[in-house]
Scaffold this motif. Structure first.
Motif, PDB file in Angstrom:
ATOM      1  N   TRP A  74       0.815  -1.211   0.000  1.00 22.61           N
ATOM      2  CA  TRP A  74       0.000   0.000   0.000  1.00 22.61           C
ATOM      3  C   TRP A  74       0.846   1.257   0.000  1.00 22.61           C
ATOM      4  O   TRP A  74       0.371   2.337  -0.360  1.00 22.61           O
ATOM      5  CB  TRP A  74      -0.964   0.021   1.176  1.00 22.61           C
ATOM      6  CG  TRP A  74      -0.294  -0.003   2.526  1.00 22.61           C
ATOM      7  CD1 TRP A  74       0.030  -1.090   3.263  1.00 22.61           C
ATOM      8  CD2 TRP A  74       0.146   1.134   3.272  1.00 22.61           C
ATOM      9  NE1 TRP A  74       0.649  -0.723   4.419  1.00 22.61           N
ATOM     10  CE2 TRP A  74       0.724   0.650   4.455  1.00 22.61           C
ATOM     11  CE3 TRP A  74       0.109   2.494   3.065  1.00 22.61           C
ATOM     12  CZ2 TRP A  74       1.272   1.477   5.414  1.00 22.61           C
ATOM     13  CZ3 TRP A  74       0.651   3.324   4.030  1.00 22.61           C
ATOM     14  CH2 TRP A  74       1.218   2.807   5.198  1.00 22.61           C
ATOM     15  N   THR A  75       2.127   1.151   0.380  1.00 20.95           N
ATOM     16  CA  THR A  75       2.974   2.339   0.389  1.00 20.95           C
ATOM     17  C   THR A  75       3.265   2.841  -1.025  1.00 20.95           C
ATOM     18  O   THR A  75       3.587   4.021  -1.194  1.00 20.95           O
ATOM     19  CB  THR A  75       4.297   2.072   1.123  1.00 20.95           C
ATOM     20  OG1 THR A  75       4.966   0.970   0.497  1.00 20.95           O
ATOM     21  CG2 THR A  75       4.049   1.744   2.585  1.00 20.95           C
ATOM     22  N   GLY A  77       1.022   3.192  -3.331  1.00 22.62           N
ATOM     23  CA  GLY A  77      -0.059   4.141  -3.594  1.00 22.62           C
ATOM     24  C   GLY A  77       0.173   5.473  -2.917  1.00 22.62           C
ATOM     25  O   GLY A  77      -0.091   6.532  -3.486  1.00 22.62           O
ATOM     26  N   VAL A  78       0.687   5.438  -1.692  1.00 14.15           N
ATOM     27  CA  VAL A  78       0.983   6.680  -0.970  1.00 14.15           C
ATOM     28  C   VAL A  78       2.099   7.441  -1.685  1.00 14.15           C
ATOM     29  O   VAL A  78       2.028   8.662  -1.865  1.00 14.15           O
ATOM     30  CB  VAL A  78       1.366   6.381   0.498  1.00 14.15           C
ATOM     31  CG1 VAL A  78       1.856   7.628   1.207  1.00 14.15           C
ATOM     32  CG2 VAL A  78       0.200   5.760   1.233  1.00 14.15           C
ATOM     33  N   PHE A  79       3.125   6.697  -2.123  1.00 16.78           N
ATOM     34  CA  PHE A  79       4.220   7.330  -2.848  1.00 16.78           C
ATOM     35  C   PHE A  79       3.714   8.013  -4.110  1.00 16.78           C
ATOM     36  O   PHE A  79       4.057   9.159  -4.392  1.00 16.78           O
ATOM     37  CB  PHE A  79       5.298   6.315  -3.205  1.00 16.78           C
ATOM     38  CG  PHE A  79       6.325   6.858  -4.154  1.00 16.78           C
ATOM     39  CD1 PHE A  79       7.324   7.703  -3.699  1.00 16.78           C
ATOM     40  CD2 PHE A  79       6.280   6.555  -5.501  1.00 16.78           C
ATOM     41  CE1 PHE A  79       8.258   8.223  -4.572  1.00 16.78           C
ATOM     42  CE2 PHE A  79       7.209   7.062  -6.383  1.00 16.78           C
ATOM     43  CZ  PHE A  79       8.206   7.893  -5.915  1.00 16.78           C
ATOM     44  N   TRP A  80       2.890   7.321  -4.894  1.00 14.05           N
ATOM     45  CA  TRP A  80       2.412   7.890  -6.154  1.00 14.05           C
ATOM     46  C   TRP A  80       1.438   9.044  -5.912  1.00 14.05           C
ATOM     47  O   TRP A  80       1.349   9.962  -6.729  1.00 14.05           O
ATOM     48  CB  TRP A  80       1.803   6.823  -7.051  1.00 14.05           C
ATOM     49  CG  TRP A  80       2.875   5.935  -7.609  1.00 14.05           C
ATOM     50  CD1 TRP A  80       3.077   4.629  -7.328  1.00 14.05           C
ATOM     51  CD2 TRP A  80       3.927   6.323  -8.504  1.00 14.05           C
ATOM     52  NE1 TRP A  80       4.188   4.183  -7.987  1.00 14.05           N
ATOM     53  CE2 TRP A  80       4.716   5.192  -8.720  1.00 14.05           C
ATOM     54  CE3 TRP A  80       4.268   7.520  -9.129  1.00 14.05           C
ATOM     55  CZ2 TRP A  80       5.835   5.224  -9.546  1.00 14.05           C
ATOM     56  CZ3 TRP A  80       5.379   7.543  -9.952  1.00 14.05           C
ATOM     57  CH2 TRP A  80       6.150   6.404 -10.154  1.00 14.05           C
ATOM     58  N   LEU A  81       0.730   9.016  -4.791  1.00 10.87           N
ATOM     59  CA  LEU A  81      -0.108  10.161  -4.437  1.00 10.87           C
ATOM     60  C   LEU A  81       0.749  11.407  -4.230  1.00 10.87           C
ATOM     61  O   LEU A  81       0.481  12.463  -4.794  1.00 10.87           O
ATOM     62  CB  LEU A  81      -0.922   9.859  -3.174  1.00 10.87           C
ATOM     63  CG  LEU A  81      -1.700  11.036  -2.598  1.00 10.87           C
ATOM     64  CD1 LEU A  81      -2.867  11.381  -3.514  1.00 10.87           C
ATOM     65  CD2 LEU A  81      -2.168  10.724  -1.199  1.00 10.87           C
ATOM     66  N   PHE A  82       1.815  11.267  -3.439  1.00 12.18           N
ATOM     67  CA  PHE A  82       2.698  12.408  -3.200  1.00 12.18           C
ATOM     68  C   PHE A  82       3.458  12.799  -4.460  1.00 12.18           C
ATOM     69  O   PHE A  82       3.720  13.987  -4.689  1.00 12.18           O
ATOM     70  CB  PHE A  82       3.658  12.120  -2.057  1.00 12.18           C
ATOM     71  CG  PHE A  82       2.993  12.146  -0.713  1.00 12.18           C
ATOM     72  CD1 PHE A  82       2.288  13.259  -0.292  1.00 12.18           C
ATOM     73  CD2 PHE A  82       3.063  11.054   0.131  1.00 12.18           C
ATOM     74  CE1 PHE A  82       1.672  13.297   0.945  1.00 12.18           C
ATOM     75  CE2 PHE A  82       2.445  11.080   1.369  1.00 12.18           C
ATOM     76  CZ  PHE A  82       1.745  12.198   1.771  1.00 12.18           C
TER      77      PHE A  82
END
Length: 138
Positions: A74-75, A77-82
């Protein structure tokens, strides 16, 4: 042993120099202050600027290393969000730069010649790139 230490020191120093220049550009364009103004957290502006600098420095250190570590899926997705937020910030900054050209041309009295000024800048960029490639990357 000494040449390796000097090489590491030079590499890290130059990487920090480039990262600091990028952060100065981001802060100088007003992206951080605009976000602080929009979110009504202007009191934390110094913290935001420190986080930008820390991110650039840690990114510099991580890009030099050949280590790996595993994170939960899931990290990503967080990376690509930022990463998307960062890219959007650059797009906003480029829009601000384009606005700057029109303001500058209006102040110096070039109200009709703005498209010509932008075309001249694009032609200069193209000519410089063609010269760079024609000269064999020297």
């Amino acid at each position: 042993m000494l040449p390796e230490i000097l090489l590491i020191t030079a590499g890290l120093s130059l990487g920090f120099f480039i990262a600091s220049g990028l952060v100065a550009l981001v802060i100088g364009l007003g992206i951080v202050t605009r976000y602080a103004g929009i979110t009504k957290t202007a009191g934390s502006l110094r913290f935001y600027e420190c986080c930008c600098m820390a991110g650039a420095l840690f990114g510099d250190l991580f890009s030099l290393g050949t280590f790996s570590f595993s994170l939960p899926s899931w990290t990503a997705g967080v990376f690509w969000l930022f990463a998307g937020i960062y890219l959007g910030s650059w797009i906003i900054a480029l829009g601000e730069v384009v606005n700057l050209f029109s303001i500058l041309c209006r102040r110096i009295g070039l109200t009709r010649g703005l498209p010509f000024v932008i075309l001249c800048m694009a032609a200069g960029k193209i000519a410089g790139s063609l010269y760079y490639f024609a000269s064999g990357f020297q």
